[in-house]
Design a protein around this motif. Sequence first.
Motif, PDB file in Angstrom:
ATOM      1  N   LEU A   1     -27.356 -29.345  -1.011  1.00  0.00           N
ATOM      2  CA  LEU A   1     -27.983 -28.044  -0.758  1.00  0.00           C
ATOM      3  C   LEU A   1     -27.960 -27.162  -2.005  1.00  0.00           C
ATOM      4  N   PHE A   2     -26.838 -27.125  -2.704  1.00  0.00           N
ATOM      5  CA  PHE A   2     -26.741 -26.318  -3.926  1.00  0.00           C
ATOM      6  C   PHE A   2     -27.744 -26.807  -4.971  1.00  0.00           C
ATOM      7  N   ALA A   3     -27.873 -28.130  -5.091  1.00  0.00           N
ATOM      8  CA  ALA A   3     -28.799 -28.685  -6.082  1.00  0.00           C
ATOM      9  C   ALA A   3     -30.242 -28.376  -5.718  1.00  0.00           C
ATOM     10  N   GLN A   4     -30.533 -28.343  -4.432  1.00  0.00           N
ATOM     11  CA  GLN A   4     -31.910 -28.081  -3.995  1.00  0.00           C
ATOM     12  C   GLN A   4     -32.294 -26.618  -4.172  1.00  0.00           C
ATOM     13  N   ARG A   5     -31.392 -25.694  -3.793  1.00  0.00           N
ATOM     14  CA  ARG A   5     -31.797 -24.298  -3.693  1.00  0.00           C
ATOM     15  C   ARG A   5     -30.903 -23.331  -4.449  1.00  0.00           C
ATOM     16  N   GLY A   6     -29.802 -23.784  -4.994  1.00  0.00           N
ATOM     17  CA  GLY A   6     -28.885 -22.884  -5.667  1.00  0.00           C
ATOM     18  C   GLY A   6     -27.843 -22.354  -4.709  1.00  0.00           C
ATOM     19  N   VAL A   7     -26.702 -21.958  -5.245  1.00  0.00           N
ATOM     20  CA  VAL A   7     -25.576 -21.542  -4.415  1.00  0.00           C
ATOM     21  C   VAL A   7     -25.906 -20.296  -3.603  1.00  0.00           C
ATOM     22  N   ASP A   8     -26.537 -19.316  -4.219  1.00  0.00           N
ATOM     23  CA  ASP A   8     -26.777 -18.037  -3.545  1.00  0.00           C
ATOM     24  C   ASP A   8     -27.672 -18.173  -2.315  1.00  0.00           C
ATOM     25  N   ALA A   9     -28.518 -19.169  -2.286  1.00  0.00           N
ATOM     26  CA  ALA A   9     -29.465 -19.337  -1.176  1.00  0.00           C
ATOM     27  C   ALA A   9     -28.894 -20.152  -0.026  1.00  0.00           C
TER      28      ALA A   9
ATOM     29  N   ARG B   1     -22.342 -21.673   6.843  1.00  0.00           N
ATOM     30  CA  ARG B   1     -22.728 -22.238   8.143  1.00  0.00           C
ATOM     31  C   ARG B   1     -23.740 -23.373   7.966  1.00  0.00           C
ATOM     32  N   GLU B   2     -24.626 -23.206   7.015  1.00  0.00           N
ATOM     33  CA  GLU B   2     -25.602 -24.264   6.747  1.00  0.00           C
ATOM     34  C   GLU B   2     -24.910 -25.507   6.193  1.00  0.00           C
ATOM     35  N   ILE B   3     -23.932 -25.287   5.343  1.00  0.00           N
ATOM     36  CA  ILE B   3     -23.172 -26.423   4.798  1.00  0.00           C
ATOM     37  C   ILE B   3     -22.472 -27.170   5.924  1.00  0.00           C
ATOM     38  N   ALA B   4     -21.818 -26.420   6.819  1.00  0.00           N
ATOM     39  CA  ALA B   4     -21.121 -27.051   7.941  1.00  0.00           C
ATOM     40  C   ALA B   4     -22.094 -27.815   8.823  1.00  0.00           C
ATOM     41  N   GLY B   5     -23.257 -27.215   9.096  1.00  0.00           N
ATOM     42  CA  GLY B   5     -24.248 -27.888   9.923  1.00  0.00           C
ATOM     43  C   GLY B   5     -24.753 -29.176   9.293  1.00  0.00           C
ATOM     44  N   ALA B   6     -24.997 -29.128   7.993  1.00  0.00           N
ATOM     45  CA  ALA B   6     -25.476 -30.328   7.299  1.00  0.00           C
ATOM     46  C   ALA B   6     -24.419 -31.423   7.282  1.00  0.00           C
ATOM     47  N   ALA B   7     -23.148 -31.022   7.270  1.00  0.00           N
ATOM     48  CA  ALA B   7     -22.057 -32.001   7.268  1.00  0.00           C
ATOM     49  C   ALA B   7     -21.700 -32.460   8.671  1.00  0.00           C
ATOM     50  N   GLY B   8     -22.219 -31.769   9.690  1.00  0.00           N
ATOM     51  CA  GLY B   8     -21.936 -32.154  11.068  1.00  0.00           C
ATOM     52  C   GLY B   8     -20.553 -31.762  11.530  1.00  0.00           C
ATOM     53  N   VAL B   9     -20.017 -30.643  11.002  1.00  0.00           N
ATOM     54  CA  VAL B   9     -18.690 -30.171  11.397  1.00  0.00           C
ATOM     55  C   VAL B   9     -18.775 -28.702  11.789  1.00  0.00           C
ATOM     56  N   THR B  10     -17.711 -28.182  12.368  1.00  0.00           N
ATOM     57  CA  THR B  10     -17.694 -26.781  12.757  1.00  0.00           C
ATOM     58  C   THR B  10     -17.545 -25.882  11.532  1.00  0.00           C
ATOM     59  N   HIS B  11     -18.060 -24.668  11.665  1.00  0.00           N
ATOM     60  CA  HIS B  11     -18.056 -23.746  10.540  1.00  0.00           C
ATOM     61  C   HIS B  11     -16.641 -23.407  10.064  1.00  0.00           C
ATOM     62  N   GLY B  12     -15.701 -23.321  10.992  1.00  0.00           N
ATOM     63  CA  GLY B  12     -14.335 -22.969  10.611  1.00  0.00           C
ATOM     64  C   GLY B  12     -13.689 -23.943   9.658  1.00  0.00           C
TER      65      GLY B  12
ATOM     66  N   HIS C   1     -11.237 -23.575   6.343  1.00  0.00           N
ATOM     67  CA  HIS C   1      -9.959 -24.286   6.407  1.00  0.00           C
ATOM     68  C   HIS C   1      -9.734 -25.134   5.159  1.00  0.00           C
ATOM     69  N   HIS C   2     -10.763 -25.827   4.709  1.00  0.00           N
ATOM     70  CA  HIS C   2     -10.608 -26.751   3.582  1.00  0.00           C
ATOM     71  C   HIS C   2     -10.801 -26.077   2.222  1.00  0.00           C
ATOM     72  N   PHE C   3     -11.646 -25.047   2.158  1.00  0.00           N
ATOM     73  CA  PHE C   3     -12.019 -24.509   0.846  1.00  0.00           C
ATOM     74  C   PHE C   3     -11.796 -23.003   0.691  1.00  0.00           C
ATOM     75  N   GLY C   4     -11.585 -22.305   1.778  1.00  0.00           N
ATOM     76  CA  GLY C   4     -11.317 -20.879   1.695  1.00  0.00           C
ATOM     77  C   GLY C   4     -12.562 -20.014   1.645  1.00  0.00           C
ATOM     78  N   SER C   5     -13.534 -20.411   0.858  1.00  0.00           N
ATOM     79  CA  SER C   5     -14.758 -19.616   0.679  1.00  0.00           C
ATOM     80  C   SER C   5     -15.849 -20.505   0.092  1.00  0.00           C
ATOM     81  N   LYS C   6     -17.043 -19.936  -0.039  1.00  0.00           N
ATOM     82  CA  LYS C   6     -18.138 -20.699  -0.651  1.00  0.00           C
ATOM     83  C   LYS C   6     -17.830 -20.990  -2.123  1.00  0.00           C
ATOM     84  N   GLN C   7     -17.131 -20.066  -2.778  1.00  0.00           N
ATOM     85  CA  GLN C   7     -16.733 -20.324  -4.159  1.00  0.00           C
ATOM     86  C   GLN C   7     -15.823 -21.549  -4.237  1.00  0.00           C
ATOM     87  N   GLY C   8     -14.948 -21.689  -3.244  1.00  0.00           N
ATOM     88  CA  GLY C   8     -14.090 -22.872  -3.203  1.00  0.00           C
ATOM     89  C   GLY C   8     -14.880 -24.146  -2.994  1.00  0.00           C
TER      90      GLY C   8
END
Length: 220
Positions: free
Chosen positions: A36-44, A48-59, A63-70
Amino acid sequence: MTSPRPHRAIRRTTGRRPDAEAAETRARLVAAARTLFAQRGVDAVGTREIAGAAGVTHGLVRHHFGSKQGVWQAVVDAADAEFAATLQPLADAITRTETESPCEPDTAAFIEGFIRACARQPDIARLLVHEGSVPNDRLDYLLGSLNSARAAVAPVAARLRAGGALPDVDDDEFLLLLLLAGMLPFGVPALAQGVLGQPLSPDRHARVLLATLFSGTSDR
């Protein structure tokens, strides 16, 4: 009459350890974010979209990274590790060879290996394009991750300088040359195909770059 014993709760297991499941979840999140970052850039892209694409819950993102920066840092770390794993053995072969000829097979093998790695991981070039336009914290982290690539290309640059190819080019300039001339075309395939009139071939691109680098040497 004896009272029946209470039933004990039965823990159901999947046969997999929690740490293995956590590692798999983390890897899925990193892979989804990287695409997703490669397609559209981090800011876009949102978490929640990352979690959905990975097939896991948003929380689980927090839990694993703390934030989008992580998440971004984990993406960069993973890409850097993959790239370094390809380049370092090729760089080690050059270090073991004592010669001042830039046209030795191990030098060419490094350039060819670099190009093929770029072709396999075009998303790295896209990440560089998205984050390389303006100074920011993400670019700083990305630049820091280039230290492994810088260390890998240093013996190649030294070999080229010693053999008369690119005599006035230092290690950082050589790294930038490889990133722009070797990596970037694979991150913009439509542009490359539009210019060439056909899809970019890693083998052909490697030969062109080698011919350019060695064109001024006497033993080519």
